[in-house]
Design a protein around this motif. Structure first.
Motif, mmCIF file in Angstrom:
data_model
loop_
_atom_site.group_PDB
_atom_site.id
_atom_site.type_symbol
_atom_site.label_atom_id
_atom_site.label_comp_id
_atom_site.label_asym_id
_atom_site.label_seq_id
_atom_site.Cartn_x
_atom_site.Cartn_y
_atom_site.Cartn_z
ATOM 1 N N TRP A 1 0.826 -1.210 0.000
ATOM 2 C CA TRP A 1 0.000 0.000 0.000
ATOM 3 C C TRP A 1 0.860 1.260 0.000
ATOM 4 C CZ3 TRP A 1 -4.786 1.635 -0.880
ATOM 5 C CH2 TRP A 1 -5.781 0.670 -1.036
ATOM 6 N N GLY A 2 2.009 1.204 0.658
ATOM 7 C CA GLY A 2 2.918 2.343 0.602
ATOM 8 C C GLY A 2 3.448 2.575 -0.797
ATOM 9 N N MET A 3 3.782 1.507 -1.508
ATOM 10 C CA MET A 3 4.233 1.632 -2.900
ATOM 11 C C MET A 3 3.130 2.209 -3.776
ATOM 12 S SD MET A 3 6.106 -2.089 -3.041
ATOM 13 C CE MET A 3 6.286 -2.090 -4.825
ATOM 14 N N PHE A 4 1.901 1.749 -3.538
ATOM 15 C CA PHE A 4 0.747 2.242 -4.297
ATOM 16 C C PHE A 4 0.598 3.754 -4.109
ATOM 17 C CE2 PHE A 4 -4.173 1.582 -4.680
ATOM 18 C CZ PHE A 4 -4.155 2.203 -5.923
ATOM 19 N N GLU A 5 0.657 4.188 -2.854
ATOM 20 C CA GLU A 5 0.505 5.618 -2.582
ATOM 21 C C GLU A 5 1.675 6.413 -3.145
ATOM 22 O OE1 GLU A 5 -0.183 8.774 1.091
ATOM 23 O OE2 GLU A 5 0.035 6.634 1.512
ATOM 24 N N ASP A 6 2.897 5.890 -2.981
ATOM 25 C CA ASP A 6 4.062 6.598 -3.495
ATOM 26 C C ASP A 6 3.965 6.816 -4.995
ATOM 27 O OD1 ASP A 6 5.101 6.712 -0.985
ATOM 28 O OD2 ASP A 6 6.676 5.231 -1.295
ATOM 29 N N LEU A 7 3.540 5.782 -5.718
ATOM 30 C CA LEU A 7 3.434 5.910 -7.166
ATOM 31 C C LEU A 7 2.340 6.903 -7.541
ATOM 32 C CD1 LEU A 7 4.276 5.122 -9.973
ATOM 33 C CD2 LEU A 7 2.836 3.079 -9.820
ATOM 34 N N ALA A 8 1.219 6.879 -6.812
ATOM 35 C CA ALA A 8 0.152 7.839 -7.089
ATOM 36 C C ALA A 8 0.634 9.263 -6.868
ATOM 37 C CB ALA A 8 -1.065 7.535 -6.206
#
Length: 690
Positions: free
Chosen positions: A336-343
């Motif tokens: 989820w952290g990767m998801f948010e970082d990419l967004a």
């Protein structure tokens, strides 16, 4: 020095490029109006809102969320704009508080791009108001200031917009709320906000009779460089509103999405607790979720330490580099952290490019409007300088994005092989060592997500279990991500294959006696795709056909929902009939609305609305156009389901920025026997309980 404002107080702004950060504790809509010298918005085009989030010098969130970051560039504001009003409103018709008096007190901060707070304002004294003007940025004698306003409106967003001078206030308020509802309907369900202490919130899973004790904290963190405390300054990477101004750290760490945590439960150990039995007595008071052998409030163990990096090089990524009580939970939080970082990184890049385009357009307009620039080569030189600056800004933005993408790609390369089967793709070797689990995992992978700027990087789409929303596999006319269209007959077949793959994964990750699947296939059109489920014997009964069969299955499941609801509300869970199946139930419906009469349609809507809370879940394979004869009657049904597609399509939104993400279904590799091998193990384990 941060200025802590009270209502009516102002403070000068020394920076032109700012962020306005909102922390509300519950999902709110963030919008902004531009005002002229008299503070009046001249038209609806002067309002930035989730349906139209970008104006010159201003960008707001596309979603309703508990936390927002609005990007502001005062230098890019049109000359006619003298005020910027920041608005907050509670979304209507989506649950949650109906007034700010029953919600957490909103907090607003004006910050620089590095996270340094310039001014803050806690909006107190709100009661029946459901919309509020939080802040006002205003121009005075060539300089900009911020004023704490805190003006609330009991009449909601429509009354507020009317007070801003908009004659179309009611229509615009409806448009904004429709955009919010639509955004929530297509959003990937987000983790709830962190607790004030910076630890992960913990949302408890829901068994057939309500809350149990198998929850796990699931917040977000800066995926690429490890967790950060909520609101920690200086942790942004290219994820600031304009790329190229921060370091390469985790962008926008500490920002939360639209889904809120309903309570403040303390952390528990998912590996040491079991789901509550449906026969457990219901309690009207708060439930203590703390582990009996762990002191309440104890923080989870720290994440693993990354190996030392070479001088001048970023830290090497580590699988499980996030907080959590188990490796499963750490990996969930890390994804989820990767998801948010990419967004956030992509939002920064797009915002920076938009800023460069706006600046180029403004500078070219100035050149063309100045008669002196037409003499000699002054005009050509000015145009070349403006274009060179545009190229420089875009290159800086792209460089920052590439830096973040490289870091996230390296992290994905170590995270993907480490994922447990519930999170893993079908081609992951973890499935070769599959064994039927003893307890339900905290989440399930429903596919992959990507953005055009991030190809070939994919982010696993993880959704919490048990499912809070039903799933809709769209078998209608769908445009693939490459712009091509799939034949309608082939698309229906692919949709059923996708549904079977999702069902098989749900069966595989649950204990053998805790998940039961029913299938409605009125015309038998899904027989070929359903063959693996039928052949291995994992279904409760053979697929149901015909109108009579549809009515029978729906009657039994609606009766189940009624019984469980009555038992919970009456505190008499032990009075359920002997032999009552306490497992989670999944109803897979193919070819809706074929075989459904009006009564069956109403029962299906009832199951979609009330079923998830008591362990009855819905998965539909349907073309919405086939049910167009029902008109708007079924609109709530479609909005309440999470829409997935059998081919890649950019229709899902993230819960932070609202990008259109391309969803890719979790396909079983061609020729692979992994699905049937897994189902065979599930069937063998289920046979022991019969």
């Amino acid at each position: 020095m941060t200025a802590e404002l009270v209502r009516g107080q102002n403070h000068p702004l020394s920076q032109a490029r700012l962020e306005i950060r909102v922390s509300a504790g519950t999902p709110v809509v963030a919008a902004a109006t531009l005002g002229d010298e008299n503070g009046r918005a001249q038209s609806v085009e002067w309002v930035a809102h989730p349906g139209a989030p970008v104006l010159p010098g201003l960008e707001v969130s596309r979603q309703a969320a508990a936390n927002h970051r609005l990007a502001v560039d005062l230098d890019a504001m049109p000359a006619a704009v003298h005020r910027v009003n920041v608005l907050l409103a509670l979304p209507m018709g989506v649950g949650g508080p109906v007034s700010f008096g029953s919600a957490a007190v909103p907090f607003v901060a004006v910050t620089g791009l590095d996270g340094t707070e310039v001014a803050t304002y806690t909006i107190t004294s709100l009661d029946a108001e459901s919309a509020v003007v939080a802040l006002e940025l205003y121009r005075r004698q060539g300089a900009w200031k911020v004023r704490a306003v805190g003006q609330g409106y009991a009449g909601g967003l429509a009354e507020l917009l009317g007070d801003q001078g908009l004659p179309q206030a009611h229509q615009l308020a409806t448009t904004i709320n429709d955009a919010v509802v639509e955004g929530l309907a297509r959003s990937v369900p987000a983790p709830p906000p962190r607790t004030p202490e910076g630890d992960r919130s913990r949302q408890t899973a829901t068994s057939a009779l309500g809350p149990d004790q198998s929850g796990s904290p699931y917040g977000t963190q800066g995926g690429a460089t490890g967790p950060y405390p909520a609101g920690a300054p200086g942790t942004q990477g290219a994820g600031g509103p304009y790329a190229g101004t921060q370091g390469a750290g985790s962008p926008y760490s500490g920002s939360q999405g639209a889904a809120g945590c309903p309570d403040g439960t303390s952390p528990t150990d998912p590996s040491a607790t079991q789901p509550a039995s449906p026969a457990a007595p219901a309690s009207g008071g708060p439930i203590d979720y703390s582990h009996p052998r762990r002191q309440n409030g104890a923080p989870p163990p720290p994440p693993p330490t990354a190996p030392p990096a070479q001088p001048g090089q970023p830290a090497r990524p580590v699988a499980g580099d996030a907080t959590g009580w188990s490796m499963e939970e750490r990996l969930y939080n890390q994804v989820w952290g990767m998801f948010e970082d990419l967004a956030r990184s992509t939002a920064a890049y797009r915002s920076a490019v938009d800023f460069a385009d706006t600046r180029l357009e403004r500078e070219l307009d100035q050149v063309l409007s100045d008669p002196r620039s037409r003499i000699g080569g002054q005009g050509d030189a000015a145009r070349e300088a403006a274009q060179a600056k545009h190229v420089q800004l875009v290159d800086q933005a792209r460089e920052a994005l590439e830096r973040d993408l490289a870091q996230l790609t390296a992290e994905a390369d170590v995270v993907e092989p480490a994922l447990p089967v519930a999170y893993a793709r079908w081609d992951n070797p973890a499935w070769h060592a599959y064994r039927v689990p003893m307890e339900m995992p905290m989440a399930l992978r429903l596919g992959d997500l990507q953005l055009p700027e991030s190809d070939p990087l994919r982010i696993p789409m993880l959704v919490r279990l048990p499912l809070e929303r039903g799933l809709w596999i769209d078998s209608g006319r769908t445009a693939a991500s490459d712009g091509s269209f799939v034949d309608s007959h082939e698309l229906r077949h692919l949709a059923m294959e996708s549904a079977v793959a999702h069902t098989a994964r749900l069966l595989a990750v649950h204990p053998a006696d805790e998940f039961t699947v029913h299938v409605i296939d009125p015309a038998g059109s899904g027989a070929q795709a359903l063959a693996p489920l039928v052949r291995t014997g994992v279904l409760a009964t053979p697929p149901t056909a015909g109108a009579a069969g549809v009515a029978d299955v729906l009657a039994r499941l609606t009766q189940r929902v009624d019984l469980v609801q009555m038992a919970v509300r009456g505190g008499a869970a032990d009075s359920l009939p002997p032999g009552f199946d306490t497992s989670q139930q999944l109803l897979l419906v193919n070819d809706f609305p074929h075989g459904f009469d009006d009564r069956a349609v109403n029962q299906l809507r009832y199951l979609a609305d009330e079923g998830p809370a008591v362990g009855v879940h819905l998965m539909m394979v349907a073309d919405r156009e086939d049910s167009s004869a029902y008109g708007p009657l079924l609109d709530p049904l479609w909005r309440g389901l999470l829409r997935l597609t059998p081919v890649p399509e950019d229709h899902l939104a993230d819960p932070w920025v609202g990008h259109a993400w391309t969803y890719e279904p979790p396909l079983v590799p061609h020729g692979s026997q992994v699905l049937e091998q897994v189902l065979a193990q599930v069937a063998a384990a289920r046979a022991k309980y019969r």
